[in-house]
Design an enzyme around this catalytic site. Structure first.
Site, mmCIF file in Angstrom:
data_model
loop_
_atom_site.group_PDB
_atom_site.id
_atom_site.type_symbol
_atom_site.label_atom_id
_atom_site.label_comp_id
_atom_site.label_asym_id
_atom_site.label_seq_id
_atom_site.Cartn_x
_atom_site.Cartn_y
_atom_site.Cartn_z
ATOM 1 N N ARG A 102 0.845 -1.186 0.000
ATOM 2 C CA ARG A 102 0.000 0.000 0.000
ATOM 3 C C ARG A 102 0.883 1.239 0.000
ATOM 4 N NH1 ARG A 102 -4.786 1.111 4.332
ATOM 5 N NH2 ARG A 102 -3.188 0.777 5.891
ATOM 6 N N THR A 106 -1.200 7.496 -0.572
ATOM 7 C CA THR A 106 -2.460 7.466 -1.335
ATOM 8 C C THR A 106 -3.299 6.233 -1.039
ATOM 9 O OG1 THR A 106 -1.471 6.201 -3.133
ATOM 10 C CG2 THR A 106 -1.286 8.600 -3.263
ATOM 11 N N ASP A 197 -3.379 -3.496 12.031
ATOM 12 C CA ASP A 197 -2.687 -3.959 10.818
ATOM 13 C C ASP A 197 -2.593 -5.483 10.871
ATOM 14 O OD1 ASP A 197 -0.466 -4.872 9.102
ATOM 15 O OD2 ASP A 197 -0.247 -2.737 8.683
ATOM 16 N N ASP A 200 0.982 -6.986 10.457
ATOM 17 C CA ASP A 200 1.800 -6.778 11.657
ATOM 18 C C ASP A 200 1.366 -7.711 12.771
ATOM 19 O OD1 ASP A 200 3.380 -4.838 10.545
ATOM 20 O OD2 ASP A 200 2.307 -3.150 11.449
HETATM 21 N N1 URA Z 1 -4.992 -3.224 6.280
HETATM 22 C C1 URA Z 1 -4.941 -3.653 7.560
HETATM 23 O O1 URA Z 1 -4.173 -4.549 7.890
HETATM 24 N N2 URA Z 1 -5.761 -3.063 8.450
HETATM 25 C C2 URA Z 1 -6.619 -2.088 8.144
HETATM 26 O O2 URA Z 1 -7.348 -1.606 9.018
HETATM 27 C C3 URA Z 1 -6.656 -1.654 6.802
HETATM 28 C C4 URA Z 1 -5.840 -2.241 5.880
#
Ligand code: URA
Length: 206
Positions: A102, A106, A197, A200
């Site tokens: 990502r 953006t 995340d 993570d």
């Molecule tokens: N990706 C993630 O891991 N968590 C989110 O909240 C959005 C995208």
């Protein structure tokens, strides 16, 4: 909206374990895998079957085998958290990988790796746990369609309304199976309430 929410109590239980900030990576991975069984079962609930004659220890009977090949595409990184369960249920599935990052400014997808098996005749399950802006899932869906896929289902853990709307507009033929449709995306493109995340939390990289 092209979204099917899995409301089975077990799905909601494991989703809650994932949402809980106190859940450490080993238990997070375990809950993700267990939830994935339920999501994949739903994503394949309408698969065709072919009759097959077999013998039980007592007599002959007609059973059913899956009538369509399966391709599972894991979107890096978080999709890997659902892959083991998908392959447990679908051991004959062919596997694709979609590496996308990502752009932090953006939130649009930046491709860095793809490897796909043939998929023209298959049910393609795209494992993309967090459907946030929809950028990565829409990108992955376009990629598998370029490779000939016509039967595509996205397997998500949590979806945000904006991501679902984007999929509805860019890929209205793609079904989404998820455990929850959350309230919104925040300014950092995180799903709220969400679970943080996913990559993570799976891999302990926080
Ligand atoms: N990706 C993630 O891991 N968590 C989110 O909240 C959005 C995208």
């Amino acid at each position: 909206m092209p979204i099917h929410l899995v409301q089975h109590p077990l799905a909601q239980h494991y989703l809650t374990v994932l949402r809980d900030r106190r859940t450490e990576p080993p238990f997070f991975r375990q809950a993700a895998r267990r939830l994935a069984y339920l999501l994949v079962a739903e994503a394949t609930a309408d698969l065709p079957t072919s009759p097959v004659e077999i013998e039980t220890p007592l007599e002959g009977t007609v059973g059913a085998h899956l009538g369509k090949p399966i391709v599972v595409v894991a979107v890096f990184r978080a999709g890997l958290g659902l892959l083991d369960a998908a392959l447990d249920l679908l051991p004959d599935a062919r596997i694709g990988y979609a590496g996308v990052q990502r752009d932090e400014e953006t939130a649009e997808p930046l491709e860095y790796y793809t490897k796909f098996p043939p998929m023209e005749d298959a049910r393609v399950l795209i494992l993309e746990p967090m459907l946030a802006t929809g950028g990565s899932l829409s990108w992955a869906t376009s990629k598998v369609k370029e490779r000939g896929a016509v039967d595509v289902t996205a397997v998500c853990v949590v979806a945000a309304p904006v991501g679902v709307e984007r999929m509805e507009s860019e890929h209205p033929d793609t079904r989404i199976v998820a455990a929850a449709l959350d309230r919104e995306l925040d300014f950092h493109y995180f799903i709220r309430p969400g679970l943080g995340d996913m990559g993570d939390r799976l891999f302990g990289t926080v």
